[in-house]
Design a protein around this motif. Structure first.
Motif, PDB file in Angstrom:
ATOM      1  N   ARG A  36       1.952 -88.429 -59.919  1.00 24.99           N
ATOM      2  CA  ARG A  36       1.732 -88.405 -58.410  1.00 24.99           C
ATOM      3  C   ARG A  36       2.370 -89.465 -57.876  1.00 24.99           C
ATOM      4  O   ARG A  36       3.092 -89.192 -56.605  1.00 24.99           O
ATOM      5  N   GLU A  37       2.819 -90.540 -58.713  1.00 19.38           N
ATOM      6  CA  GLU A  37       3.823 -91.503 -58.068  1.00 19.38           C
ATOM      7  C   GLU A  37       5.201 -90.960 -58.124  1.00 19.38           C
ATOM      8  O   GLU A  37       6.014 -91.467 -57.084  1.00 19.38           O
ATOM      9  N   HIS A  43       8.973 -87.919 -51.558  1.00 21.06           N
ATOM     10  CA  HIS A  43       8.549 -87.457 -50.475  1.00 21.06           C
ATOM     11  C   HIS A  43       7.727 -85.978 -50.648  1.00 21.06           C
ATOM     12  O   HIS A  43       7.963 -85.165 -49.617  1.00 21.06           O
ATOM     13  N   VAL A  44       7.376 -85.688 -51.758  1.00 19.70           N
ATOM     14  CA  VAL A  44       6.756 -84.369 -52.171  1.00 19.70           C
ATOM     15  C   VAL A  44       5.140 -84.695 -52.228  1.00 19.70           C
ATOM     16  O   VAL A  44       4.709 -85.328 -53.095  1.00 19.70           O
ATOM     17  N   THR A  45       4.460 -84.090 -51.469  1.00 16.86           N
ATOM     18  CA  THR A  45       2.919 -84.079 -51.402  1.00 16.86           C
ATOM     19  C   THR A  45       2.305 -83.081 -52.449  1.00 16.86           C
ATOM     20  O   THR A  45       2.574 -81.793 -52.096  1.00 16.86           O
ATOM     21  N   PRO A  46       1.630 -83.525 -53.233  1.00 23.79           N
ATOM     22  CA  PRO A  46       0.913 -82.403 -54.180  1.00 23.79           C
ATOM     23  C   PRO A  46       0.069 -81.243 -53.367  1.00 23.79           C
ATOM     24  O   PRO A  46      -0.653 -81.755 -52.199  1.00 23.79           O
ATOM     25  N   GLY A  47       0.248 -80.153 -53.567  1.00 18.29           N
ATOM     26  CA  GLY A  47      -0.634 -79.177 -53.186  1.00 18.29           C
ATOM     27  C   GLY A  47      -0.248 -77.870 -53.834  1.00 18.29           C
ATOM     28  O   GLY A  47      -0.735 -77.440 -54.719  1.00 18.29           O
ATOM     29  N   SER A  48       0.888 -77.129 -53.288  1.00 21.40           N
ATOM     30  CA  SER A  48       1.319 -75.800 -53.940  1.00 21.40           C
ATOM     31  C   SER A  48       2.863 -75.564 -53.483  1.00 21.40           C
ATOM     32  O   SER A  48       3.299 -76.447 -52.445  1.00 21.40           O
ATOM     33  N   LEU A  49       3.693 -74.651 -54.112  1.00 20.24           N
ATOM     34  CA  LEU A  49       4.860 -74.603 -53.669  1.00 20.24           C
ATOM     35  C   LEU A  49       4.844 -73.923 -52.078  1.00 20.24           C
ATOM     36  O   LEU A  49       3.617 -73.315 -51.797  1.00 20.24           O
ATOM     37  N   PRO A 175      -1.202 -78.551 -67.425  1.00 22.20           N
ATOM     38  CA  PRO A 175      -1.430 -78.574 -65.803  1.00 22.20           C
ATOM     39  C   PRO A 175      -0.116 -79.743 -65.386  1.00 22.20           C
ATOM     40  O   PRO A 175       0.454 -80.540 -65.995  1.00 22.20           O
ATOM     41  N   ALA A 176       0.221 -79.338 -64.180  1.00 19.85           N
ATOM     42  CA  ALA A 176       1.066 -80.295 -63.483  1.00 19.85           C
ATOM     43  C   ALA A 176       0.822 -80.505 -61.802  1.00 19.85           C
ATOM     44  O   ALA A 176       0.129 -79.700 -61.573  1.00 19.85           O
ATOM     45  N   LEU A 177       1.153 -81.347 -61.354  1.00 17.52           N
ATOM     46  CA  LEU A 177       1.114 -81.558 -59.845  1.00 17.52           C
ATOM     47  C   LEU A 177       2.322 -80.962 -59.227  1.00 17.52           C
ATOM     48  O   LEU A 177       3.552 -80.971 -59.483  1.00 17.52           O
ATOM     49  N   ILE A 178       2.004 -80.090 -58.289  1.00 16.69           N
ATOM     50  CA  ILE A 178       2.912 -79.423 -57.536  1.00 16.69           C
ATOM     51  C   ILE A 178       3.082 -79.485 -56.248  1.00 16.69           C
ATOM     52  O   ILE A 178       1.985 -79.613 -55.473  1.00 16.69           O
ATOM     53  N   GLY A 179       4.244 -79.602 -55.501  1.00 18.42           N
ATOM     54  CA  GLY A 179       4.407 -79.948 -54.046  1.00 18.42           C
ATOM     55  C   GLY A 179       5.493 -79.045 -53.600  1.00 18.42           C
ATOM     56  O   GLY A 179       6.689 -78.930 -54.358  1.00 18.42           O
ATOM     57  N   SER A 180       5.487 -78.807 -52.316  1.00 21.04           N
ATOM     58  CA  SER A 180       6.426 -77.833 -51.533  1.00 21.04           C
ATOM     59  C   SER A 180       7.577 -79.063 -51.122  1.00 21.04           C
ATOM     60  O   SER A 180       7.382 -80.010 -50.821  1.00 21.04           O
TER      61      SER A 180
END
Length: 194
Positions: A36-37, A43-49, A175-180
């Motif tokens: 997360r950090e 500047h990527v917010t976890p969510g989805s691609l 599992p992984a945190l993913i962000g666009s």
């Protein structure tokens, strides 16, 4: 010197190598940061691609976090200095057009070089990783006929040695945190259009 070798990361290279034997990979290793950090710092917010399919996956790894970028940009590589604030970070990227390795400590680029041109390295202390580069069989002087058997796997092993962070195949399938990263490139395109 650490114990990682090119063989340690052959599986990761295979994961990102296409049917034409071209590797498309951007990976960053960051010591002592949570996924997360690490995403927050670039500047990527976890969510989805995003709609484009471009983004970053952050995997909890031994000693820290490994970031894998999906799509063609190189956010992780270009922002390795941000990831290294108060710690260390190393990033590797390769695609059909370009490649690179960078190692940063506390926001400062220590060494940066092409996987095929170590002799052209630059940075605050460009020779800091030279013993590991030699041990991994990477081309030091540009004198080798041809290239090392697997410069990408060797560079990933160098990133592990430099940061002390190891990504295993088991953690990669977990599992992984993913962000666009779409918003990053939209802002850059808007800035160029102004």
């Amino acid at each position: 010197m650490g114990s990682a070798t090119a063989a340690t990361y052959e599986w990761l290279c295979a994961e990102f190598t296409d049917g034409a034997d071209e590797t498309w990979l951007c990976a960053g290793f960051v010591r002592d940061l949570s996924p997360r950090e690490a995403l927050r710092r670039i500047h990527v917010t976890p969510g989805s691609l995003g709609e484009s399919g471009q983004g970053v996956a952050a995997y909890a790894a031994g000693g820290g976090t490994v970031l894998i970028e999906y799509g063609s940009p190189r956010t992780v590589y270009d922002k390795a200095h941000l990831l290294s604030a108060g710690t260390t970070a190393a990033a590797v990227y390769v695609n059909i057009n370009n490649d690179g390795f960078t190692y940063c400590v506390d926001g400062r680029r220590i060494t940066t070089f092409s996987l095929y041109a170590y002799s052209l390295r630059k940075g605050f202390d460009p020779d800091r990783l030279q013993a590991d580069v030699e041990d991994l069989g990477m081309d030091i002087d540009g004198d080798q006929l041809g290239f090392s058997d697997d410069p990408v796997s060797s560079a990933l092993a160098l990133a592990e040695r430099a940061t002390g962070v190891r990504l295993s195949a088991a953690r990669f399938t977990g599992p992984a945190l993913i962000g666009s990263t779409d918003h990053i490139y939209l802002m850059a395109a808007d800035a160029l259009g102004s």
